[in-house]
Design a protein around this motif. Structure first.
Motif, PDB file in Angstrom:
ATOM      1  N   GLY A 228       0.814  -1.216   0.000  1.00 25.16           N
ATOM      2  CA  GLY A 228       0.000   0.000   0.000  1.00 25.16           C
ATOM      3  C   GLY A 228       0.837   1.251   0.000  1.00 25.16           C
ATOM      4  O   GLY A 228       2.058   1.210  -0.154  1.00 25.16           O
ATOM      5  N   GLN A 229       0.137   2.332   0.194  1.00 24.89           N
ATOM      6  CA  GLN A 229       0.752   3.652   0.089  1.00 24.89           C
ATOM      7  C   GLN A 229       1.952   3.831   1.002  1.00 24.89           C
ATOM      8  O   GLN A 229       2.950   4.418   0.619  1.00 24.89           O
ATOM      9  CB  GLN A 229      -0.316   4.663   0.458  1.00 24.89           C
ATOM     10  N   THR A 230       1.849   3.333   2.223  1.00 28.37           N
ATOM     11  CA  THR A 230       2.973   3.465   3.153  1.00 28.37           C
ATOM     12  C   THR A 230       3.738   2.146   3.283  1.00 28.37           C
ATOM     13  O   THR A 230       4.553   1.979   4.181  1.00 28.37           O
ATOM     14  CB  THR A 230       2.484   3.944   4.543  1.00 28.37           C
ATOM     15  N   GLY A 231       3.461   1.224   2.369  1.00 30.85           N
ATOM     16  CA  GLY A 231       4.199  -0.043   2.324  1.00 30.85           C
ATOM     17  C   GLY A 231       4.774  -0.217   0.929  1.00 30.85           C
ATOM     18  O   GLY A 231       5.213   0.747   0.313  1.00 30.85           O
ATOM     19  N   ARG A 232       4.736  -1.437   0.420  1.00 32.69           N
ATOM     20  CA  ARG A 232       5.273  -1.722  -0.920  1.00 32.69           C
ATOM     21  C   ARG A 232       4.227  -1.474  -1.998  1.00 32.69           C
ATOM     22  O   ARG A 232       3.042  -1.728  -1.775  1.00 32.69           O
ATOM     23  CB  ARG A 232       5.670  -3.200  -1.020  1.00 32.69           C
ATOM     24  N   THR A 233       4.689  -1.059  -3.175  1.00 29.04           N
ATOM     25  CA  THR A 233       3.819  -1.035  -4.351  1.00 29.04           C
ATOM     26  C   THR A 233       4.148  -2.281  -5.149  1.00 29.04           C
ATOM     27  O   THR A 233       5.316  -2.537  -5.429  1.00 29.04           O
ATOM     28  CB  THR A 233       4.086   0.213  -5.209  1.00 29.04           C
ATOM     29  N   VAL A 234       3.141  -3.055  -5.491  1.00 30.74           N
ATOM     30  CA  VAL A 234       3.383  -4.326  -6.180  1.00 30.74           C
ATOM     31  C   VAL A 234       2.498  -4.418  -7.416  1.00 30.74           C
ATOM     32  O   VAL A 234       1.459  -3.755  -7.499  1.00 30.74           O
ATOM     33  CB  VAL A 234       3.099  -5.528  -5.238  1.00 30.74           C
ATOM     34  N   ALA A 235       2.917  -5.235  -8.378  1.00 30.40           N
ATOM     35  CA  ALA A 235       2.091  -5.457  -9.571  1.00 30.40           C
ATOM     36  C   ALA A 235       2.301  -6.894 -10.036  1.00 30.40           C
ATOM     37  O   ALA A 235       2.808  -7.135 -11.126  1.00 30.40           O
ATOM     38  CB  ALA A 235       2.468  -4.472 -10.664  1.00 30.40           C
ATOM     39  N   PRO A 236       1.930  -7.873  -9.204  1.00 34.08           N
ATOM     40  CA  PRO A 236       2.175  -9.268  -9.589  1.00 34.08           C
ATOM     41  C   PRO A 236       1.194  -9.731 -10.669  1.00 34.08           C
ATOM     42  O   PRO A 236       0.236  -9.032 -10.992  1.00 34.08           O
ATOM     43  CB  PRO A 236       1.921 -10.022  -8.278  1.00 34.08           C
ATOM     44  N   LYS A 237       1.440 -10.938 -11.174  1.00 34.80           N
ATOM     45  CA  LYS A 237       0.494 -11.513 -12.147  1.00 34.80           C
ATOM     46  C   LYS A 237      -0.802 -11.874 -11.426  1.00 34.80           C
ATOM     47  O   LYS A 237      -1.877 -11.800 -11.996  1.00 34.80           O
ATOM     48  CB  LYS A 237       1.112 -12.755 -12.781  1.00 34.80           C
ATOM     49  N   LEU A 238      -0.670 -12.310 -10.168  1.00 32.17           N
ATOM     50  CA  LEU A 238      -1.854 -12.720  -9.401  1.00 32.17           C
ATOM     51  C   LEU A 238      -1.768 -12.160  -7.984  1.00 32.17           C
ATOM     52  O   LEU A 238      -0.758 -12.356  -7.301  1.00 32.17           O
ATOM     53  CB  LEU A 238      -1.912 -14.258  -9.360  1.00 32.17           C
TER      54      LEU A 238
END
Ligand SMILES: Cc1cc2nc3c(=O)[nH]c(=O)nc-3n(C[C@H](O)[C@H](O)[C@H](O)COP(=O)(O)OP(=O)(O)OC[C@H]3O[C@@H](n4cnc5c(N)ncnc54)[C@H](O)[C@@H]3O)c2cc1C
Length: 296
Positions: A228-238
């Motif tokens: 999230g905003q104050t954590g990690r930004t992720v874009a996994p396949k699933l």
């Protein structure tokens, strides 16, 4: 494209000429190539000197870099050297057509508002962009572009640091940003032990464990798992969100995922609305069923 100008990439390193073609196939019209053993590892002084010189020669409108550890150090030094502004850690970029200004959006005031920042009075406009916020451009094999090999005048470079060795940080157990599959748990787990179920599901499909801030704040899981905003930004396949309502601060960290599966009791919550597949029900019944099927 909105500015109708060329997109140029700057490639610096040692024995990296073969990668220039890759940049062109991913969308660069021109690649400025700096290939020298003095650039084998990133060091602020030589990298900043070379990029600053290039900017003064070519006068680009915009300079973009990744908001990685290196990018944060590199971009801020270059901006200071050439006396322009820098908007760090952007989560959105656009062009204001009438002024050609770059609209640089990023969280501000502790993440409570999204601010759009303009660099009206100085050029170039410089931004670093948060990792994984934008999808990698697709490859267009055979795409043609220009490679400009730049000469390095070493007499102009004063390097105040010496590279000794690279020591990998092995303390970080999770690398969420690189994971293809993430299974995340939220307050709907109800208790710390709920993460055992999340871990079991993640393990059965080769995924990493993520979490909402509510669970991190409750002390159920370490901060390194927070999405999230104050954590990690992720874009996994699933991305599988279990018992997570989908407040905006969580969504900005994962909404670019290819496929989102939500497991939640509340069919009306934002995560269920966003999901590619929404499974309504109690996660304590649904997850064991999924794990059982996967084990078959
Ligand atoms: C400045 C700021 C920054 C923030 N940064 C972040 C951030 O980086 N990341 C983040 O996640 N949050 C962040 N937050 C917090 C965010 O606003 C939410 O409070 C948080 O994301 C809520 O977490 P949650 O979805 O786990 O909990 P809740 O919103 O309480 O949702 C729990 C969900 O579980 C469901 N549920 C309950 N029991 C079950 C069950 N048995 N089976 C299935 N479903 C069930 C409920 O229906 C509900 O939808 C931030 C907030 C602020 C103000």
């Amino acid at each position: 494209d909105k500015l109708s100008v060329k997109l140029c990439a700057v490639l610096m390193g040692n024995k990296i000429e073969s990668r220039a073609k890759d940049l062109i196939e991913h969308g660069a019209d021109t690649v400025y190539l700096y290939d020298d053993e003095m650039l084998n590892e990133f060091q602020d002084d030589p990298y900043c000197e070379l990029l600053s010189q290039l900017i003064l020669e070519e006068k680009p409108e915009i300079i973009l870099m990744g908001a990685t550890n290196i990018g944060r150090s590199f971009a801020s030094r270059v901006a200071a050297k050439i006396h322009t502004g820098l908007t760090a850690d952007c989560t959105g970029l656009d062009i204001e057509p009438e002024t050609r200004n770059l609209m640089q959006t990023r969280p501000a005031f502790g993440g409570n508002i999204m601010a759009t920042i303009l660099t009206k009075n100085h050029r170039p406009q410089m931004s670093t962009v948060r990792h994984k916020v934008f999808k990698k451009a697709s490859k267009n094999p055979g795409r043609k572009g220009e490679i400009i090999k730049k000469k390095i005048d070493k007499t102009k470079i004063k390097n105040r640091t010496k590279f000794l060795q690279f020591v990998a940080d092995v303390s970080q157990k999770v690398n969420l940003a690189e994971a293809d599959i993430i299974v995340s748990g939220g307050r709907g787990l109800g208790k710390l032990e709920g993460f055992l179920l999340i871990e079991e599901l993640a393990k059965s499909i080769g995924g990493a464990v993520g979490a909402s801030r509510a669970t991190v704040d409750a002390g159920w899981i370490a901060y390194s798992h927070q999405v999230g905003q104050t954590g990690r930004t992720v874009a996994p396949k699933l991305y599988i969100a279990c018992g997570i309502s989908g407040q905006i601060q969580h969504l900005v960290g994962m909404q670019s995922s290819d496929i989102i599966v939500a497991i939640n009791k509340d069919p009306e919550c934002p995560m269920m609305k966003l999901a590619t597949y929404a499974i309504e029900g109690d996660l304590y019944q649904i997850i064991p069923e999924i794990v059982k099927e996967l084990k078959k």
